[in-house]
Design a protein around this motif. Sequence first.
Motif, PDB file in Angstrom:
ATOM      1  N   MET A 322      35.886  50.439  23.599  1.00 57.46           N
ATOM      2  CA  MET A 322      36.455  49.094  23.511  1.00 57.46           C
ATOM      3  C   MET A 322      35.327  48.072  23.384  1.00 57.46           C
ATOM      4  SD  MET A 322      39.471  49.344  26.401  1.00 57.46           S
ATOM      5  CE  MET A 322      40.749  50.623  26.293  1.00 57.46           C
ATOM      6  N   ASP A 323      35.538  47.079  22.527  1.00 48.40           N
ATOM      7  CA  ASP A 323      34.507  46.073  22.276  1.00 48.40           C
ATOM      8  C   ASP A 323      34.391  45.067  23.421  1.00 48.40           C
ATOM      9  OD1 ASP A 323      33.971  47.215  19.822  1.00 48.40           O
ATOM     10  OD2 ASP A 323      35.467  45.996  18.778  1.00 48.40           O
ATOM     11  N   LYS A 324      35.533  44.702  24.007  1.00 50.53           N
ATOM     12  CA  LYS A 324      35.524  43.680  25.057  1.00 50.53           C
ATOM     13  C   LYS A 324      35.578  44.317  26.439  1.00 50.53           C
ATOM     14  CE  LYS A 324      37.730  40.060  22.281  1.00 50.53           C
ATOM     15  NZ  LYS A 324      38.875  39.104  22.197  1.00 50.53           N
ATOM     16  N   ASN A 325      34.732  43.842  27.331  1.00 49.94           N
ATOM     17  CA  ASN A 325      34.754  44.305  28.707  1.00 49.94           C
ATOM     18  C   ASN A 325      35.866  43.590  29.477  1.00 49.94           C
ATOM     19  OD1 ASN A 325      32.607  45.988  28.154  1.00 49.94           O
ATOM     20  ND2 ASN A 325      31.063  44.512  28.846  1.00 49.94           N
ATOM     21  N   LYS A 326      36.102  44.029  30.715  1.00 50.63           N
ATOM     22  CA  LYS A 326      37.238  43.509  31.486  1.00 50.63           C
ATOM     23  C   LYS A 326      36.748  42.831  32.762  1.00 50.63           C
ATOM     24  CE  LYS A 326      41.545  43.025  32.840  1.00 50.63           C
ATOM     25  NZ  LYS A 326      42.478  42.132  32.141  1.00 50.63           N
ATOM     26  N   VAL A 327      37.238  41.596  32.981  1.00 52.07           N
ATOM     27  CA  VAL A 327      36.921  40.891  34.214  1.00 52.07           C
ATOM     28  C   VAL A 327      37.814  41.423  35.329  1.00 52.07           C
ATOM     29  CG1 VAL A 327      38.545  39.003  33.693  1.00 52.07           C
ATOM     30  CG2 VAL A 327      36.676  38.627  35.315  1.00 52.07           C
ATOM     31  N   LEU A 328      37.241  41.651  36.505  1.00 47.92           N
ATOM     32  CA  LEU A 328      37.965  42.211  37.650  1.00 47.92           C
ATOM     33  C   LEU A 328      38.122  41.204  38.788  1.00 47.92           C
ATOM     34  CD1 LEU A 328      36.321  45.751  37.724  1.00 47.92           C
ATOM     35  CD2 LEU A 328      38.454  45.050  36.614  1.00 47.92           C
ATOM     36  N   LEU A 329      37.162  40.294  38.901  1.00 48.25           N
ATOM     37  CA  LEU A 329      37.267  39.179  39.849  1.00 48.25           C
ATOM     38  C   LEU A 329      36.816  37.916  39.127  1.00 48.25           C
ATOM     39  CD1 LEU A 329      35.744  40.683  43.148  1.00 48.25           C
ATOM     40  CD2 LEU A 329      38.156  40.199  42.685  1.00 48.25           C
ATOM     41  N   ARG A 330      37.590  36.844  39.239  1.00 48.90           N
ATOM     42  CA  ARG A 330      37.216  35.583  38.600  1.00 48.90           C
ATOM     43  C   ARG A 330      35.959  35.008  39.258  1.00 48.90           C
ATOM     44  NH1 ARG A 330      42.868  34.914  39.397  1.00 48.90           N
ATOM     45  NH2 ARG A 330      44.084  34.982  37.461  1.00 48.90           N
ATOM     46  N   LYS A 331      35.389  33.996  38.624  1.00 49.35           N
ATOM     47  CA  LYS A 331      34.163  33.389  39.156  1.00 49.35           C
ATOM     48  C   LYS A 331      34.385  32.748  40.525  1.00 49.35           C
ATOM     49  CE  LYS A 331      34.904  29.101  36.523  1.00 49.35           C
ATOM     50  NZ  LYS A 331      34.328  28.196  35.494  1.00 49.35           N
ATOM     51  N   ASP A 332      35.641  32.342  40.802  1.00 44.18           N
ATOM     52  CA  ASP A 332      35.936  31.772  42.119  1.00 44.18           C
ATOM     53  C   ASP A 332      36.295  32.842  43.148  1.00 44.18           C
ATOM     54  OD1 ASP A 332      38.462  32.549  41.358  1.00 44.18           O
ATOM     55  OD2 ASP A 332      39.262  30.525  41.133  1.00 44.18           O
ATOM     56  N   GLY A 333      36.230  34.130  42.732  1.00 45.15           N
ATOM     57  CA  GLY A 333      36.481  35.235  43.648  1.00 45.15           C
ATOM     58  C   GLY A 333      37.927  35.669  43.748  1.00 45.15           C
ATOM     59  N   THR A 334      38.825  34.988  43.037  1.00 45.72           N
ATOM     60  CA  THR A 334      40.242  35.348  43.116  1.00 45.72           C
ATOM     61  C   THR A 334      40.526  36.599  42.280  1.00 45.72           C
ATOM     62  OG1 THR A 334      40.746  33.808  41.306  1.00 45.72           O
ATOM     63  CG2 THR A 334      41.053  33.008  43.563  1.00 45.72           C
ATOM     64  N   SER A 335      41.609  37.278  42.647  1.00 46.98           N
ATOM     65  CA  SER A 335      41.964  38.559  42.037  1.00 46.98           C
ATOM     66  C   SER A 335      42.833  38.385  40.803  1.00 46.98           C
ATOM     67  CB  SER A 335      42.715  39.424  43.057  1.00 46.98           C
ATOM     68  OG  SER A 335      41.953  39.597  44.224  1.00 46.98           O
ATOM     69  N   LEU A 336      42.877  39.448  39.988  1.00 42.99           N
ATOM     70  CA  LEU A 336      43.752  39.495  38.824  1.00 42.99           C
ATOM     71  C   LEU A 336      44.747  40.642  39.011  1.00 42.99           C
ATOM     72  CD1 LEU A 336      40.608  38.842  37.723  1.00 42.99           C
ATOM     73  CD2 LEU A 336      41.888  38.468  35.625  1.00 42.99           C
ATOM     74  N   TYR A 337      45.667  40.801  38.041  1.00 37.82           N
ATOM     75  CA  TYR A 337      46.630  41.905  38.118  1.00 37.82           C
ATOM     76  C   TYR A 337      45.916  43.256  38.190  1.00 37.82           C
ATOM     77  CZ  TYR A 337      50.826  39.112  37.374  1.00 37.82           C
ATOM     78  OH  TYR A 337      51.866  38.227  37.536  1.00 37.82           O
ATOM     79  N   MET A 338      44.814  43.379  37.460  1.00 31.97           N
ATOM     80  CA  MET A 338      44.068  44.638  37.476  1.00 31.97           C
ATOM     81  C   MET A 338      43.579  44.954  38.885  1.00 31.97           C
ATOM     82  SD  MET A 338      43.038  47.234  35.766  1.00 31.97           S
ATOM     83  CE  MET A 338      43.159  46.752  34.032  1.00 31.97           C
ATOM     84  N   THR A 339      43.072  43.925  39.576  1.00 32.26           N
ATOM     85  CA  THR A 339      42.586  44.105  40.942  1.00 32.26           C
ATOM     86  C   THR A 339      43.696  44.604  41.842  1.00 32.26           C
ATOM     87  OG1 THR A 339      41.431  42.029  40.438  1.00 32.26           O
ATOM     88  CG2 THR A 339      41.074  42.992  42.617  1.00 32.26           C
ATOM     89  N   GLN A 340      44.861  43.970  41.700  1.00 32.31           N
ATOM     90  CA  GLN A 340      46.015  44.354  42.502  1.00 32.31           C
ATOM     91  C   GLN A 340      46.430  45.796  42.212  1.00 32.31           C
ATOM     92  OE1 GLN A 340      49.788  43.139  40.833  1.00 32.31           O
ATOM     93  NE2 GLN A 340      50.071  45.263  41.444  1.00 32.31           N
ATOM     94  N   ASP A 341      46.472  46.178  40.946  1.00 33.18           N
ATOM     95  CA  ASP A 341      46.917  47.528  40.583  1.00 33.18           C
ATOM     96  C   ASP A 341      45.968  48.600  41.116  1.00 33.18           C
ATOM     97  OD1 ASP A 341      49.197  46.701  39.396  1.00 33.18           O
ATOM     98  OD2 ASP A 341      48.510  46.932  37.326  1.00 33.18           O
ATOM     99  N   ILE A 342      44.693  48.276  41.188  1.00 29.58           N
ATOM    100  CA  ILE A 342      43.721  49.221  41.751  1.00 29.58           C
ATOM    101  C   ILE A 342      44.035  49.466  43.219  1.00 29.58           C
ATOM    102  CG2 ILE A 342      41.286  49.489  42.400  1.00 29.58           C
ATOM    103  CD1 ILE A 342      40.640  47.905  39.776  1.00 29.58           C
ATOM    104  N   GLY A 343      44.233  48.383  43.970  1.00 28.32           N
ATOM    105  CA  GLY A 343      44.547  48.515  45.382  1.00 28.32           C
ATOM    106  C   GLY A 343      45.868  49.214  45.625  1.00 28.32           C
ATOM    107  N   THR A 344      46.859  48.878  44.829  1.00 22.72           N
ATOM    108  CA  THR A 344      48.185  49.467  45.004  1.00 22.72           C
ATOM    109  C   THR A 344      48.165  50.975  44.757  1.00 22.72           C
ATOM    110  OG1 THR A 344      49.190  47.386  44.289  1.00 22.72           O
ATOM    111  CG2 THR A 344      50.602  49.328  44.288  1.00 22.72           C
TER     112      THR A 344
END
Length: 602
Positions: A322-344
């Motif tokens: 894949m050409d584009k990498n994936k952000v896992l935590l925003r610059k302010d430290g907040t989570s994304l759906y990906m972060t949640q799915d990992i924990g779940t």
Amino acid sequence: MSNIKNDSRILICAALNMFKTSKGISGDEIDAASIQLENPPDPDMGDLGSPMFIFAKVLRTAPPVIAQNVVKIISENKNLAGIDSCSIGEFVAEGPYVNIKLNKVSAIKTILNRIYSEGSGYGSFDEEGKKPLAGRRVMVEYSSPNTNKPLHLGHMRNDALGESVSRILKKAGAEVFKVNIINNRGIHICKSMLAYKLFHEPKGETPETMGMKSDHFVGQCYVEFDKYSKEHPEANKQAESMLLAWESGDKNIHGIWERMNDWAIEGIKTTYDRTGVSFDKLYYESETYLKGKKEILEGLEKGIFYKEEDGSVWVDLKPLGMDKNKVLLRKDGTSLYMTQDIGTAIFRHDDWPFNQLVYVVASEQIHHFKVLFYILKKLGYEWADKLYHLSYGLVNLPSGRMKSREGTVVDADDLIDQLHADAVEEIKTKGREDELDDVDDVAEKVALAALNYYLLQITPVKDMLFNPEESLSFNGNTGPYLQYMGARIASILRKAQESNILPSETEAASECLTSKAEWDLVKSLGAFPSTVLKAANNLDPSLMATYLYDISKLFGKFYQSCPILGAETEVLQRARLLLAKCTLTVLKNAMELVLIPYLDKM
């Protein structure tokens, strides 16, 4: 037909091994499990066919020659492997195939006896009388609603697929654990909260005061935010600030969040109850996202992930091509759906170790799940290889694609209400209301059959156009048509009972059912267990939907050409009555798997 297939495999295998020995070929014996059985393209060629291509290399012989020798050996050894081949039927060589023209009397007896004796359990057992998926533990995630809106038509396809796949897997013997992740936090939730705070809280308005179903009220707030944001560019920043305040534990924001979540979840659960959808456990994003955040931070320390200059955390996806990498935590430290799915995912495996976890999620998220599975594997979780994304296509309406924020979605409740009303009107048009004990109950079940069957009859991966009018038709490939066939058979059985006519024993029936329509129906009834297993292995309810429609059509042909209560002899009458009863058993078992409520009167 299961025992017949098993015995056929054993016979063909024994003949292949005898042929192998006659050629002086050493090595391991051929195993019966390697014998494939198919349906020949032309019924005149036989009822079953076994291809010999796969044995050409080991036997150093052309497939047509193998087929001829297998048939010759079976015909010369009447009790090969302890099985009387005549009790199965006639084995013939047809090119590279060994075809079997079944002994109809024996096959009918075997099939009807199994259906009659197993009843509601029919379809759960393989050719050896075992549940084929016994020992398999499958967790199925589906629905995954957001608490900023009610369930809509897209959720209905998700729910139907998840519930149906779960029932099919369980029918085939798997241990199934149904789960649902409630997406109850995030920027979209805050948008609904902001609209409520701006437009409703000052007036003391609630779902009760406005006379609205609670989740519909929350959904209206989401639509109101979209309209508001178009005139107030600062609205999105306000929602982002609210999310930060929520994550920092602001008590006032949490109070609004809890109130609106309760409203949304209460309404969503009411819709689940109405549609027959249930779960063994509910997970909430608000309880799992911090686990994902912790995993990402630990992965960052180990060098699995990397941090950008702005402080955001990313995963390199080049190994995935894949050409584009994936952000896992925003610059302010907040989570994304990906972060949640990992924990779940981690929580779930800890809760209920599975052999497989099936995510029922729309095809728009194919990329998301490829990345999720990759990240979990990089984090060292071996069970990441057991994760599967059951991707399904979008559901559109004749008027176009639905959009929640613009209020153009079709709410699930509204859709079922309309189907219910149309079903009531159809019942009244046909003058049936006086013959039914509860018109509303029948109409509700017809509405659910119309909706669920229409959503499940198409292969999951395909996009689909939902046409409410077509779904409610009592003719053709629809849920109500299948209900009608079940009710018709139930009516025949009631009339027989009132006249003290009992179905015959299976042995007597097998001698009488000699017409092509009878044989075609019986043979298809015998295919139910293998259809269940195929649908389970493919995670595809459309296979079961197609089977149901085929059975209904075959019963229709049988009913037209073979009078049941009007049969010329009592023996034939009772034999056909048994066939009708067995057909109803299979219809009811199969309808349950694709969420079609059974009706004994329509």
